[in-house]
Design a protein around this motif. Structure first.
Motif, PDB file in Angstrom:
ATOM      1  N   GLY A 127      10.080  38.656  56.035  1.00 55.10           N
ATOM      2  CA  GLY A 127      11.216  39.349  56.638  1.00 55.10           C
ATOM      3  C   GLY A 127      11.760  38.724  57.900  1.00 55.10           C
ATOM      4  O   GLY A 127      12.679  39.281  58.514  1.00 55.10           O
ATOM      5  N   PHE A 128      11.209  37.579  58.345  1.00 56.14           N
ATOM      6  CA  PHE A 128      11.731  36.937  59.542  1.00 56.14           C
ATOM      7  C   PHE A 128      13.148  36.439  59.288  1.00 56.14           C
ATOM      8  O   PHE A 128      13.383  35.625  58.390  1.00 56.14           O
ATOM      9  N   ARG A 129      14.082  36.912  60.099  1.00 54.82           N
ATOM     10  CA  ARG A 129      15.456  36.404  60.055  1.00 54.82           C
ATOM     11  C   ARG A 129      15.753  35.804  61.418  1.00 54.82           C
ATOM     12  O   ARG A 129      16.244  36.473  62.337  1.00 54.82           O
ATOM     13  N   PHE A 130      15.433  34.528  61.544  1.00 55.81           N
ATOM     14  CA  PHE A 130      15.498  33.860  62.839  1.00 55.81           C
ATOM     15  C   PHE A 130      16.924  33.479  63.217  1.00 55.81           C
ATOM     16  O   PHE A 130      17.732  33.088  62.372  1.00 55.81           O
ATOM     17  N   ASP A 131      17.195  33.604  64.498  1.00 58.55           N
ATOM     18  CA  ASP A 131      18.435  33.093  65.098  1.00 58.55           C
ATOM     19  C   ASP A 131      18.040  32.562  66.467  1.00 58.55           C
ATOM     20  O   ASP A 131      17.986  33.310  67.439  1.00 58.55           O
ATOM     21  N   ASN A 132      17.748  31.258  66.545  1.00 56.78           N
ATOM     22  CA  ASN A 132      17.008  30.686  67.658  1.00 56.78           C
ATOM     23  C   ASN A 132      17.930  30.105  68.728  1.00 56.78           C
ATOM     24  O   ASN A 132      18.153  28.906  68.814  1.00 56.78           O
ATOM     25  N   SER A 133      18.434  31.000  69.591  1.00 52.72           N
ATOM     26  CA  SER A 133      19.427  30.585  70.584  1.00 52.72           C
ATOM     27  C   SER A 133      18.840  29.675  71.656  1.00 52.72           C
ATOM     28  O   SER A 133      19.505  28.743  72.111  1.00 52.72           O
ATOM     29  N   TYR A 134      17.611  29.920  72.081  1.00 49.98           N
ATOM     30  CA  TYR A 134      17.045  29.095  73.148  1.00 49.98           C
ATOM     31  C   TYR A 134      16.820  27.668  72.668  1.00 49.98           C
ATOM     32  O   TYR A 134      16.989  26.710  73.434  1.00 49.98           O
ATOM     33  N   ALA A 135      16.448  27.509  71.412  1.00 52.34           N
ATOM     34  CA  ALA A 135      16.232  26.175  70.853  1.00 52.34           C
ATOM     35  C   ALA A 135      17.526  25.382  70.739  1.00 52.34           C
ATOM     36  O   ALA A 135      17.488  24.165  70.507  1.00 52.34           O
ATOM     37  N   ARG A 136      18.660  26.047  70.929  1.00 45.90           N
ATOM     38  CA  ARG A 136      19.945  25.354  70.895  1.00 45.90           C
ATOM     39  C   ARG A 136      20.385  24.883  72.282  1.00 45.90           C
ATOM     40  O   ARG A 136      21.433  24.243  72.420  1.00 45.90           O
ATOM     41  N   LEU A 137      19.603  25.214  73.301  1.00 48.16           N
ATOM     42  CA  LEU A 137      19.883  24.722  74.642  1.00 48.16           C
ATOM     43  C   LEU A 137      19.502  23.249  74.742  1.00 48.16           C
ATOM     44  O   LEU A 137      18.845  22.701  73.847  1.00 48.16           O
ATOM     45  N   PRO A 138      19.897  22.563  75.824  1.00 47.86           N
ATOM     46  CA  PRO A 138      19.551  21.142  75.960  1.00 47.86           C
ATOM     47  C   PRO A 138      18.049  20.889  75.844  1.00 47.86           C
ATOM     48  O   PRO A 138      17.223  21.737  76.203  1.00 47.86           O
ATOM     49  N   GLU A 139      17.706  19.694  75.396  1.00 47.62           N
ATOM     50  CA  GLU A 139      16.317  19.384  75.062  1.00 47.62           C
ATOM     51  C   GLU A 139      15.376  19.485  76.265  1.00 47.62           C
ATOM     52  O   GLU A 139      14.174  19.731  76.085  1.00 47.62           O
ATOM     53  N   ARG A 140      15.876  19.336  77.480  1.00 48.86           N
ATOM     54  CA  ARG A 140      14.997  19.373  78.642  1.00 48.86           C
ATOM     55  C   ARG A 140      14.504  20.779  78.963  1.00 48.86           C
ATOM     56  O   ARG A 140      13.662  20.959  79.842  1.00 48.86           O
ATOM     57  N   PHE A 141      14.986  21.783  78.228  1.00 48.98           N
ATOM     58  CA  PHE A 141      14.560  23.160  78.451  1.00 48.98           C
ATOM     59  C   PHE A 141      13.243  23.480  77.752  1.00 48.98           C
ATOM     60  O   PHE A 141      12.644  24.519  78.020  1.00 48.98           O
ATOM     61  N   PHE A 142      12.772  22.622  76.884  1.00 46.63           N
ATOM     62  CA  PHE A 142      11.588  22.928  76.091  1.00 46.63           C
ATOM     63  C   PHE A 142      11.064  21.654  75.454  1.00 46.63           C
ATOM     64  O   PHE A 142      11.689  20.590  75.524  1.00 46.63           O
ATOM     65  N   GLU A 143       9.928  21.782  74.817  1.00 51.33           N
ATOM     66  CA  GLU A 143       9.356  20.702  74.016  1.00 51.33           C
ATOM     67  C   GLU A 143       9.097  21.224  72.608  1.00 51.33           C
ATOM     68  O   GLU A 143       8.430  22.246  72.453  1.00 51.33           O
ATOM     69  N   PRO A 144       9.645  20.567  71.569  1.00 55.06           N
ATOM     70  CA  PRO A 144       9.277  20.959  70.205  1.00 55.06           C
ATOM     71  C   PRO A 144       7.766  20.852  70.038  1.00 55.06           C
ATOM     72  O   PRO A 144       7.142  19.888  70.503  1.00 55.06           O
ATOM     73  N   CYS A 145       7.176  21.831  69.397  1.00 57.68           N
ATOM     74  CA  CYS A 145       5.712  21.866  69.348  1.00 57.68           C
ATOM     75  C   CYS A 145       5.266  22.772  68.214  1.00 57.68           C
ATOM     76  O   CYS A 145       5.641  23.947  68.181  1.00 57.68           O
ATOM     77  N   LEU A 146       4.461  22.258  67.325  1.00 61.01           N
ATOM     78  CA  LEU A 146       3.920  23.069  66.239  1.00 61.01           C
ATOM     79  C   LEU A 146       2.611  23.720  66.665  1.00 61.01           C
ATOM     80  O   LEU A 146       1.813  23.109  67.386  1.00 61.01           O
ATOM     81  N   PRO A 147       2.361  24.948  66.236  1.00 63.88           N
ATOM     82  CA  PRO A 147       1.034  25.528  66.462  1.00 63.88           C
ATOM     83  C   PRO A 147      -0.029  24.728  65.720  1.00 63.88           C
ATOM     84  O   PRO A 147       0.260  24.085  64.702  1.00 63.88           O
ATOM     85  N   THR A 148      -1.240  24.750  66.243  1.00 61.96           N
ATOM     86  CA  THR A 148      -2.351  24.018  65.638  1.00 61.96           C
ATOM     87  C   THR A 148      -3.131  24.945  64.711  1.00 61.96           C
ATOM     88  O   THR A 148      -3.604  26.000  65.142  1.00 61.96           O
ATOM     89  N   PRO A 149      -3.287  24.583  63.445  1.00 63.93           N
ATOM     90  CA  PRO A 149      -4.005  25.461  62.508  1.00 63.93           C
ATOM     91  C   PRO A 149      -5.432  25.738  62.961  1.00 63.93           C
ATOM     92  O   PRO A 149      -6.045  24.948  63.682  1.00 63.93           O
ATOM     93  N   VAL A 150      -5.956  26.881  62.519  1.00 65.11           N
ATOM     94  CA  VAL A 150      -7.325  27.281  62.845  1.00 65.11           C
ATOM     95  C   VAL A 150      -8.154  27.327  61.572  1.00 65.11           C
ATOM     96  O   VAL A 150      -7.632  27.264  60.457  1.00 65.11           O
ATOM     97  N   ALA A 151      -9.463  27.458  61.747  1.00 64.61           N
ATOM     98  CA  ALA A 151     -10.386  27.285  60.627  1.00 64.61           C
ATOM     99  C   ALA A 151     -10.351  28.425  59.623  1.00 64.61           C
ATOM    100  O   ALA A 151     -10.193  28.204  58.414  1.00 64.61           O
ATOM    101  N   ALA A 152     -10.487  29.645  60.105  1.00 74.63           N
ATOM    102  CA  ALA A 152     -10.666  30.772  59.180  1.00 74.63           C
ATOM    103  C   ALA A 152     -10.057  32.027  59.778  1.00 74.63           C
ATOM    104  O   ALA A 152     -10.767  32.923  60.249  1.00 74.63           O
ATOM    105  N   PRO A 153      -8.739  32.144  59.777  1.00 74.29           N
ATOM    106  CA  PRO A 153      -8.108  33.301  60.424  1.00 74.29           C
ATOM    107  C   PRO A 153      -8.370  34.600  59.679  1.00 74.29           C
ATOM    108  O   PRO A 153      -8.388  34.640  58.451  1.00 74.29           O
TER     109      PRO A 153
END
Length: 491
Positions: free
Chosen positions: A4-30
């Motif tokens: 059901g996630f309906r994303f609209d990612n306004s902050y990610a549309r700001l200039p690149e210096r506002f953030f760093e793209p970064c994936l979460p790191t998977p865990v062993a046994a959630p």
């Protein structure tokens, strides 16, 4: 099954210096601890699907849902008064933003989801204990009616994190109006990036204060609005006995929400000097010092906005000082009015302020429990012989001496004693996240993987103003051997 996630990612549309793209790191046994079904529904999410294997994978960071734009936000901050020019999300990843059924935009963030470019050699993980603490206290704050970030879900990771000792890991899914902080503005200001500050200010106005977009001086209006929300928020903290514990500028939200529940706690015996945080050696963030610190933090925000307030420094500083001067009256009105309501006064009279301050003084001198005392005033208003309130004082005569004048003042209120009692019960909670109950729930979960106490406490906290027979243990202060005098940051 779609989540059901309906994303609209306004902050990610700001200039690149506002953030760093970064994936979460998977865990062993959630494994799922809990999904907040009511909040999920508000966000337009499928709680049952979130509790399923696909949902747990997302909540643990093992899978990125479609439409997400995972980023770690850049920010700076004053930590215990010392400026750090680069902090950022060191153990959190913003998956994105969703617009809920109520039309409000909210961030969906994984906290404890692994290292990011801002981790500063940290592991980016969270221990399960702090995850459960934030879940309990943030949801309690919401039930108490305070602006706050929320907990959508908590999972265990099947891995351990090394702090003072090895502890089981967890990930919290946090929901916030945004993660914009005073420290976010400081990040750009420290680099002399005026356009970055301007872009951020425009974004904050559009997201949190759209009514200001057409103001003659929108950046002054933004500062005024943030000052007002913070003054109201801190007043409400004091009215429920809340001690944040780490009021750094990077923990001061532009939205006016309570954010970051590390060493936070609720005061039991009333004492303005109450400190719980194990690292707050000088009492900078004590219960009674929180208004002063909030104003100090807001002054740091004002400094970042100076180039936007006026072309020349002198008029910009004068404008900022004028706005900051409004914090005190706004706070005093919110706090004083709230205290009056806590003792049953709905109309203002000369002498109300000294009356309630006299009560607080006597409470401090007699070790009276803050929450229980105000809750018991309802019965004391109805029955002068009721023993509950006076029994909370080391010297019950100290209460008697105050109550005589209070009852005379209550007699001037419309509606009589019954109306006053009902009004007091609406603003004085019976249940708060008492430290010993929170710690007991965490210990059972961490040491024995038993979440029964966590669930029971969460249920009690969900209706803090209700009298619920059978749940009296959640209303009582700690016994001497149960007292929790120190709390700790999750890092």
């Amino acid at each position: 099954m779609p989540l059901g996630f309906r994303f609209d990612n306004s902050y990610a549309r700001l200039p690149e210096r506002f953030f760093e793209p970064c994936l979460p790191t998977p865990v062993a046994a959630p494994r799922l601890v809990r999904v907040n079904a009511a909040l999920a529904d508000t966000l337009g999410l499928d709680a049952a699907a979130l509790a399923g294997p696909e949902g747990v994978a997302v909540l643990a960071g093992n899978r990125v849902p479609e439409g997400a734009a995972p980023i770690a936000l850049a920010y700076a901050g004053h930590q215990f008064g010392q400026f750090v020019p680069r902090l950022g999300d060191g153990r959190a990843v913003l998956l994105g933003e969703v617009v809920g059924r109520d039309g409000l935009r909210r961030d969906i963030q994984l906290k404890g989801s692994g290292p990011t470019p801002f981790s500063r050699r940290g592991d980016g993980r969270a221990a399960l204990g702090p995850v459960l603490r934030e879940y309990l206290v943030s949801e309690a704050m919401a039930a108490l009616g305070l602006p706050t970030t929320r907990a959508l879900a908590a999972v265990t990771t099947g891995e351990v994190v090394q702090r003072e000792e090895a502890r089981p890991g967890g990930v919290l899914t946090r929901v916030a109006a945004s993660h914009l902080r005073v420290g976010t503005f400081q990040f750009f200001a420290a680099q002399g990036d005026v356009e970055g500050v301007r872009t951020l200010a425009d974004y904050a106005i559009a997201r949190h204060y759209p009514e200001l977009a057409g103001a003659e001086h929108p950046y002054r209006a933004l500062l005024e609005a943030v000052v007002a929300r913070q003054a109201d928020l801190v007043a409400r903290w004091l009215l429920i006995g809340f001690v944040h514990g780490v009021m750094n500028t990077d923990n001061t939200a532009i939205s006016g929400e309570t954010i970051d529940f590390g060493p936070c706690a609720f005061m039991e015996a009333y004492d303005p000097g109450t400190v719980f945080s194990s690292i707050d050696y000088a009492g900078r963030y004590s219960y009674g010092n929180q208004p002063r610190v909030a104003q100090w933090n807001l002054a740091r925000l004002a400094e970042t906005l100076l180039p936007l307030l006026a072309a020349e420094e002198e008029p910009a500083v004068a404008m900022a000082q004028e706005v900051l001067a409004g914090f005190g009256p706004r706070f005093e009105a919110a706090y004083g009015g709230g205290l009056a309501r806590k003792i049953g006064l709905g109309t203002a009279r000369e002498g109300d302020g000294p009356l309630v301050q006299d009560l607080l003084r006597r409470m401090a001198e007699n070790g009276a429990d803050f929450t229980l005392l105000f809750r018991s005033l309802g019965d004391a208003a109805m029955e002068p012989e009721a023993a509950g309130a006076r029994a909370l004082f080391a010297d019950p005569a100290a209460f008697d001496g105050w109550a005589e004048g209070w009852r005379r003042r209550l007699a001037e209120e419309p509606g009589g004693a019954e109306a006053s009692r009902a009004a007091m019960l609406r603003v004085n909670p019976a249940v708060i996240p008492r430290n010993h109950l929170v710690e007991a729930a965490i210990d059972a979960a961490v040491e024995r993987q038993d979440f029964t106490s966590f669930e029971a406490l969460l249920d009690a906290l969900s209706r803090p103003f209700d009298h619920r027979p059978g749940l009296e243990r959640f209303t009582l202060p700690a016994k001497p051997e149960e007292r929790v005098l120190q709390t700790f940051c999750g890092t």
